[in-house]
Design a protein around this motif. Sequence first.
Motif, PDB file in Angstrom:
ATOM      1  N   ARG A   1     -25.404  11.234 -31.071  1.00 16.83           N
ATOM      2  CA  ARG A   1     -24.455  11.532 -29.992  1.00 16.83           C
ATOM      3  C   ARG A   1     -24.852  10.711 -28.766  1.00 16.83           C
ATOM      4  O   ARG A   1     -25.675  11.159 -27.956  1.00 16.83           O
ATOM      5  CB  ARG A   1     -24.479  13.037 -29.690  1.00 16.83           C
ATOM      6  CG  ARG A   1     -23.309  13.512 -28.851  1.00 16.83           C
ATOM      7  CD  ARG A   1     -23.279  15.031 -28.759  1.00 16.83           C
ATOM      8  NE  ARG A   1     -22.208  15.472 -27.899  1.00 16.83           N
ATOM      9  CZ  ARG A   1     -20.963  15.698 -28.281  1.00 16.83           C
ATOM     10  NH1 ARG A   1     -20.636  15.516 -29.544  1.00 16.83           N
ATOM     11  NH2 ARG A   1     -20.047  16.103 -27.434  1.00 16.83           N
ATOM     12  N   PRO A   2     -24.315   9.490 -28.643  1.00 17.08           N
ATOM     13  CA  PRO A   2     -24.722   8.614 -27.538  1.00 17.08           C
ATOM     14  C   PRO A   2     -24.389   9.214 -26.169  1.00 17.08           C
ATOM     15  O   PRO A   2     -23.347   9.848 -25.987  1.00 17.08           O
ATOM     16  CB  PRO A   2     -23.925   7.332 -27.790  1.00 17.08           C
ATOM     17  CG  PRO A   2     -22.804   7.728 -28.681  1.00 17.08           C
ATOM     18  CD  PRO A   2     -23.308   8.856 -29.511  1.00 17.08           C
ATOM     19  N   ALA A   3     -25.303   9.009 -25.226  1.00  8.25           N
ATOM     20  CA  ALA A   3     -25.139   9.595 -23.897  1.00  8.25           C
ATOM     21  C   ALA A   3     -23.917   9.057 -23.168  1.00  8.25           C
ATOM     22  O   ALA A   3     -23.366   9.726 -22.289  1.00  8.25           O
ATOM     23  CB  ALA A   3     -26.402   9.356 -23.067  1.00  8.25           C
ATOM     24  N   ASP A   4     -23.485   7.860 -23.523  1.00  8.97           N
ATOM     25  CA  ASP A   4     -22.325   7.276 -22.840  1.00  8.97           C
ATOM     26  C   ASP A   4     -21.049   7.421 -23.670  1.00  8.97           C
ATOM     27  O   ASP A   4     -20.080   6.691 -23.481  1.00  8.97           O
ATOM     28  CB  ASP A   4     -22.572   5.804 -22.515  1.00  8.97           C
ATOM     29  CG  ASP A   4     -22.833   4.962 -23.766  1.00  8.97           C
ATOM     30  OD1 ASP A   4     -23.061   5.568 -24.851  1.00  8.97           O
ATOM     31  OD2 ASP A   4     -22.793   3.720 -23.676  1.00  8.97           O
ATOM     32  N   GLY A   5     -21.052   8.369 -24.609  1.00 11.48           N
ATOM     33  CA  GLY A   5     -19.880   8.566 -25.467  1.00 11.48           C
ATOM     34  C   GLY A   5     -18.729   9.237 -24.743  1.00 11.48           C
ATOM     35  O   GLY A   5     -18.859   9.737 -23.628  1.00 11.48           O
ATOM     36  N   ASN A   6     -17.559   9.237 -25.393  1.00 14.46           N
ATOM     37  CA  ASN A   6     -16.371   9.893 -24.851  1.00 14.46           C
ATOM     38  C   ASN A   6     -15.648  10.635 -25.967  1.00 14.46           C
ATOM     39  O   ASN A   6     -16.140  10.703 -27.092  1.00 14.46           O
ATOM     40  CB  ASN A   6     -15.450   8.868 -24.178  1.00 14.46           C
ATOM     41  CG  ASN A   6     -15.117   7.716 -25.113  1.00 14.46           C
ATOM     42  OD1 ASN A   6     -14.666   7.932 -26.250  1.00 14.46           O
ATOM     43  ND2 ASN A   6     -15.340   6.483 -24.661  1.00 14.46           N
ATOM     44  N   LYS A   7     -14.468  11.170 -25.665  1.00 14.27           N
ATOM     45  CA  LYS A   7     -13.727  11.923 -26.687  1.00 14.27           C
ATOM     46  C   LYS A   7     -13.499  11.101 -27.947  1.00 14.27           C
ATOM     47  O   LYS A   7     -13.610  11.594 -29.067  1.00 14.27           O
ATOM     48  CB  LYS A   7     -12.367  12.388 -26.136  1.00 14.27           C
ATOM     49  CG  LYS A   7     -12.438  13.415 -25.033  1.00 14.27           C
ATOM     50  CD  LYS A   7     -11.082  14.039 -24.766  1.00 14.27           C
ATOM     51  CE  LYS A   7     -10.048  13.032 -24.297  1.00 14.27           C
ATOM     52  NZ  LYS A   7     -10.294  12.576 -22.906  1.00 14.27           N
ATOM     53  N   GLY A   8     -13.194   9.842 -27.734  1.00 15.41           N
ATOM     54  CA  GLY A   8     -12.950   8.975 -28.883  1.00 15.41           C
ATOM     55  C   GLY A   8     -14.203   8.744 -29.704  1.00 15.41           C
ATOM     56  O   GLY A   8     -14.161   8.704 -30.935  1.00 15.41           O
ATOM     57  N   THR A   9     -15.332   8.607 -29.022  1.00 14.67           N
ATOM     58  CA  THR A   9     -16.600   8.396 -29.720  1.00 14.67           C
ATOM     59  C   THR A   9     -16.894   9.549 -30.669  1.00 14.67           C
ATOM     60  O   THR A   9     -17.356   9.351 -31.797  1.00 14.67           O
ATOM     61  CB  THR A   9     -17.756   8.287 -28.706  1.00 14.67           C
ATOM     62  OG1 THR A   9     -17.437   7.317 -27.720  1.00 14.67           O
ATOM     63  CG2 THR A   9     -19.051   7.915 -29.423  1.00 14.67           C
ATOM     64  N   PHE A  10     -16.644  10.764 -30.217  1.00 19.08           N
ATOM     65  CA  PHE A  10     -17.005  11.940 -30.990  1.00 19.08           C
ATOM     66  C   PHE A  10     -15.896  12.407 -31.933  1.00 19.08           C
ATOM     67  O   PHE A  10     -16.079  13.365 -32.674  1.00 19.08           O
ATOM     68  CB  PHE A  10     -17.434  13.066 -30.040  1.00 19.08           C
ATOM     69  CG  PHE A  10     -18.556  12.645 -29.135  1.00 19.08           C
ATOM     70  CD1 PHE A  10     -19.690  12.038 -29.645  1.00 19.08           C
ATOM     71  CD2 PHE A  10     -18.463  12.811 -27.762  1.00 19.08           C
ATOM     72  CE1 PHE A  10     -20.720  11.622 -28.822  1.00 19.08           C
ATOM     73  CE2 PHE A  10     -19.487  12.398 -26.917  1.00 19.08           C
ATOM     74  CZ  PHE A  10     -20.618  11.805 -27.448  1.00 19.08           C
ATOM     75  N   GLY A  11     -14.779  11.707 -31.895  1.00 13.83           N
ATOM     76  CA  GLY A  11     -13.796  11.855 -32.955  1.00 13.83           C
ATOM     77  C   GLY A  11     -12.718  12.905 -32.742  1.00 13.83           C
ATOM     78  O   GLY A  11     -12.924  13.934 -32.119  1.00 13.83           O
ATOM     79  N   ARG A  12     -11.563  12.589 -33.310  1.00 16.26           N
ATOM     80  CA  ARG A  12     -10.390  13.462 -33.215  1.00 16.26           C
ATOM     81  C   ARG A  12     -10.149  14.113 -34.573  1.00 16.26           C
ATOM     82  O   ARG A  12      -9.986  13.439 -35.590  1.00 16.26           O
ATOM     83  CB  ARG A  12      -9.175  12.620 -32.805  1.00 16.26           C
ATOM     84  CG  ARG A  12      -7.887  13.410 -32.536  1.00 16.26           C
ATOM     85  CD  ARG A  12      -6.737  12.440 -32.291  1.00 16.26           C
ATOM     86  NE  ARG A  12      -5.523  13.100 -31.823  1.00 16.26           N
ATOM     87  CZ  ARG A  12      -5.075  13.051 -30.576  1.00 16.26           C
ATOM     88  NH1 ARG A  12      -5.744  12.357 -29.663  1.00 16.26           N
ATOM     89  NH2 ARG A  12      -3.963  13.663 -30.231  1.00 16.26           N
ATOM     90  N   VAL A  13     -10.149  15.434 -34.585  1.00 19.01           N
ATOM     91  CA  VAL A  13      -9.861  16.198 -35.798  1.00 19.01           C
ATOM     92  C   VAL A  13      -8.375  16.513 -35.830  1.00 19.01           C
ATOM     93  O   VAL A  13      -7.842  17.109 -34.884  1.00 19.01           O
ATOM     94  CB  VAL A  13     -10.668  17.515 -35.834  1.00 19.01           C
ATOM     95  CG1 VAL A  13     -10.277  18.349 -37.068  1.00 19.01           C
ATOM     96  CG2 VAL A  13     -12.168  17.240 -35.840  1.00 19.01           C
TER      97      VAL A  13
END
Length: 516
Positions: A237-249
């Motif tokens: 879980r990268p610190a500079d991630g966003n909604k897109g990084t963590f994925g859309r279910v």
Amino acid sequence: MQELLSGSQMKAVDRYNIETLGIPSLVLMERAALAVAREAEKLSKPEDRVLFVCGMGNNGADGLAAARMLVLHGRKAEVLLVGDPARATEEHTVQRRILEKLDIPVNTMDSFPEYSIESPYGLVVDAIFGIGLSRPLAGEAEKAVSLVNRAASGGSRVLAVDIPSGISASNGQVLGIAVKADVTVTFGYEKVGMVLYPGTSYAGRRIVADIGFAPIPHMEPLARTFFPGEKGRLPRRPADGNKGTFGRVFLAAGSAGMSGAACLSAKSAYRSGAGLVEVYTVEENRPIVQTLVPEAVVTVYTPAVENGSEQEKYEGLLKRAAVLVAGPGLSTEPYAGKLLAGLLQEAKKREIPCVLDADALNLLSGNRELFRYLHKNTVVTPHMGEMARLTGKTVAELKEDPIKAAADFHRETGAVCVLKDARTVVASEKGIYINCTGNDGMATGGSGDVLSGILGGLLAGLSAEERQNGAVADLAELGVYLHGLAGDKAAERYGRRSMTAADLAASVSEVLLAWE
């Protein structure tokens, strides 16, 4: 991860150590007996009488050696032999001669009056049969197991050597009758039959004793499980991630009167790390989902016009999806079948993972054509009833060997099969995983919806490369483990009788917090 072996695999380990490496059998036996004797001392009082019920094989020889050690520690022990002495192993003969020289009482079944078992033995040690048993017990052996269980009913504690006599080491089935132990001391590796039901309920508390076995190089265990208390390895879980990084279910769930399934699954997806959850449901559910899961995006459709002919619509729906979760409360009406077919076709084309649960599985069982959309990044999560419909087998047949049932489905379809039961089995390209977390409080409506959401949330953040490298299978195992741990947390807080699926979903974050 902890390796779980079948009876035949454990026999191979034994042979490898004795015949290939040259470790004397009696050396391994002495170490095994020492582990049993130590536990026997813990389970009994100094003044207790301890009865060792021993067969004629090496399991019985382990018992004879442990009886000797107990006596040499000042305890009162006696032995009851079961079986034909002419068929005793060489090690058994050696151990019995030592007992005779030490004047330790040894009886046989024909000289041991049945009423003697009613004597106040503080502990009875079951060393009748080990891991090699494959046939139903009969005759003297059946009688001996009955005697042990009768002693337990009279207040004696029971300690099993390696595995309770009468339990199959490979699938946990009861072979006619079996010893019901308080504690089982097993050697080297835990056996699959002690983890699966009903075997695990006969084994009681399980202790794995290290007696010096070296593993066979490159041997694949029959199954694996997490060590008790082990922390799962979560996706990065990268610190500079966003909604897109963590994925859309993309969650296709809920029908008229079944909004709860969609809400539970959506909440659980968020709790397990999804960046965004889009709930695709019927118009009636919009206000309910928006109220109970305000974080979710809600897209609605009208069943009357869901004709499945507009594939462009599904392209648009899944355009930004990282994972498709379908089935919770979806219904099995014709419109739902067309919707599922369209979504699965598009998901396969886009090569995104799928989690299929509940009504999606019922729709699959009613339309075998949909099986062509299954692939290695599809996770199916049937309970025994759904699996029976998918395979045409009875629930009783599936419960006889859940490992084979899950493995066969995986082999035939390529999908990761999560066969849900008291011990959930996951079959995938990574092999067999058996889950040992969870409790009977999870046998309540909505628990499966929580699992589908957890799986969706975990899978949403995977890259294409990770999906190709088998991460979907890894996270399916992790999701089942997490689901069970959340159930255990909920049981601690609310009690197994009172907990609900909502409590289970809320407990996911508590488990994950401990893993951070």
